[in-house]
Design a protein around this motif. Structure first.
Motif, mmCIF file in Angstrom:
data_model
loop_
_atom_site.group_PDB
_atom_site.id
_atom_site.type_symbol
_atom_site.label_atom_id
_atom_site.label_comp_id
_atom_site.label_asym_id
_atom_site.label_seq_id
_atom_site.Cartn_x
_atom_site.Cartn_y
_atom_site.Cartn_z
ATOM 1 N N GLY A 134 0.154 -8.003 -3.356
ATOM 2 C CA GLY A 134 0.510 -6.502 -3.653
ATOM 3 C C GLY A 134 -0.520 -5.850 -3.054
ATOM 4 N N ASP B 252 -2.708 -3.582 -4.237
ATOM 5 C CA ASP B 252 -4.007 -3.804 -4.751
ATOM 6 C C ASP B 252 -5.097 -4.972 -4.298
ATOM 7 N N ASP B 253 -4.332 -5.862 -3.598
ATOM 8 C CA ASP B 253 -5.028 -7.019 -3.225
ATOM 9 C C ASP B 253 -5.747 -6.861 -1.658
ATOM 10 N N ARG C 299 8.615 -5.632 -17.325
ATOM 11 C CA ARG C 299 7.693 -6.871 -16.635
ATOM 12 C C ARG C 299 7.368 -7.898 -17.527
ATOM 13 N N GLU D 198 4.819 -10.939 -18.013
ATOM 14 C CA GLU D 198 3.531 -11.633 -17.656
ATOM 15 C C GLU D 198 3.969 -13.069 -17.614
ATOM 16 N N VAL E 113 6.122 -10.779 -12.037
ATOM 17 C CA VAL E 113 4.968 -10.030 -11.730
ATOM 18 C C VAL E 113 4.806 -9.450 -10.370
ATOM 19 N N LEU E 114 5.174 -10.575 -9.445
ATOM 20 C CA LEU E 114 5.094 -10.045 -8.159
ATOM 21 C C LEU E 114 5.856 -8.953 -7.700
ATOM 22 N N LYS F 129 3.916 -5.916 -8.687
ATOM 23 C CA LYS F 129 2.991 -5.568 -7.742
ATOM 24 C C LYS F 129 3.532 -5.188 -6.542
ATOM 25 N N ASN F 130 4.597 -5.274 -6.225
ATOM 26 C CA ASN F 130 5.113 -4.494 -5.004
ATOM 27 C C ASN F 130 5.967 -3.539 -5.194
#
Length: 307
Positions: A142, A144-145, A171, A173, A179-180, A183-184
């Protein structure tokens, strides 16, 4: 008309192949003359005697483990964190696009921000593509990576990113795919691109994220894709707002910021469908104010992609 975002090839996690002849025949029937064409998100293809999957991820110890998979004569080989995982398949699709006739097709390479080498990135940009494509869910990442320094050459070159956006309402966990999706989220991508001065084509109507659409409406950095409207509308868990997808999108997005795309071969009514849907132009036109259809189907994309 311009299709701003479609794919060719076989995706390991999609059940319908993106075939050039099928695509061109239907585009010509619809009056689409130009298109941005890129590899599918998770390419699976033949390379000599091998079957290759460019990249897939597994979830282990709270991390997304990325691998290139090849099979030959029943032997499976795995390479962890492969450098430049899409380079070979980019070359294959580029060759198909450049040899095609009947339409003006522009090749868009697929990138991986954490596995592509700097040399490879600069090599792609030196060819001055109309855009590059990033699919964080398929890539196992995502926004943040990715270090902000990665975006500098894209900002300097002015080459836009066509970025997949997603969402997951509620979401989970314990579900790495959901989760992906989270993240996107479109807002994370839009904020990343704004912070770094990167131009971006935000796909899938920003999943109806109101704040993201507000940012897009107010910034010269962005253009907003629509497709695939029926499939997106059928997966309400992956939308940030409720209600009819196209109606909601047309009510919130500035028509100067919208662009028509097909997202072939994902232009299907539901995830289980095997028949393509080619009726989105009519559905979009029915929801636009008078005089806006040409802007959405051609003018906006021509301006943004500098065609």
């Amino acid at each position: 008309m311009i299709d701003a975002h479609s794919h060719l090839g076989t995706d390991a996690f999609h059940h319908i192949e993106g075939e050039l002849d099928t695509y061109i025949a239907n585009c010509r029937r619809l009056g689409i003359t130009d298109a941005n064409i890129m590899p599918v998100a998770c390419p699976e293809y033949r390379s000599g005697t091998k079957t290759v999957r460019s990249l897939e991820w597994s979830y282990e110890k709270d991390d997304y483990i990325k691998s290139r998979i090849t099979e030959e004569d029943g032997v499976r080989t795995t390479v962890l964190d492969p450098e430049n995982p899409y380079r070979e398949y980019n070359g294959i699709v580029k060759g198909i696009v450049e040899s095609a006739s009947g339409m003006r097709l522009r090749f868009v390479p697929l990138i991986h921000p954490t596995l592509d080498t700097q040399e490879h990135t600069y090599s792609l940009l030196s060819e001055n593509p109309v855009a590059v494509k990033l699919h964080g869910v398929a890539a196992g990442i995502g926004p943040d990576d990715i270090d902000d320094a990665y975006w500098r050459p894209f900002a300097q070159a002015g080459i836009p990113i066509i970025v997949h956006t997603d969402h997951w309402r509620g979401r989970q966990e314990d579900n790495p795919l959901s989760v992906l999706y989270g993240k996107n989220d479109a807002l994370g991508w839009a904020r990343t691109f704004m912070r770094n001065g990167v131009r971006a084509f935000i796909t899938h109507g920003a999943r109806l994220c109101e704040r993201t659409i507000e940012l897009i409406n107010g910034s010269d950095l962005f253009l907003l894709g629509i497709a695939p409207d029926l499939l997106i509308g059928s997966e309400t868990q992956r939308l940030a707002a409720r209600g009819d997808y196209l109606t909601q999108l047309m009510a919130s997005a500035d028509t100067a910021k919208l662009a028509f795309d097909l997202d072939y071969p994902w232009n299907i009514p539901t995830r289980m469908s095997y028949d393509f849907d080619w009726g989105s132009i009519g559905r979009i036109g029915n929801r636009l104010p008078e005089g806006a259809l040409e802007r959405v189907t051609e003018t906006n994309a021509r301006r943004f992609f500098r065609l």
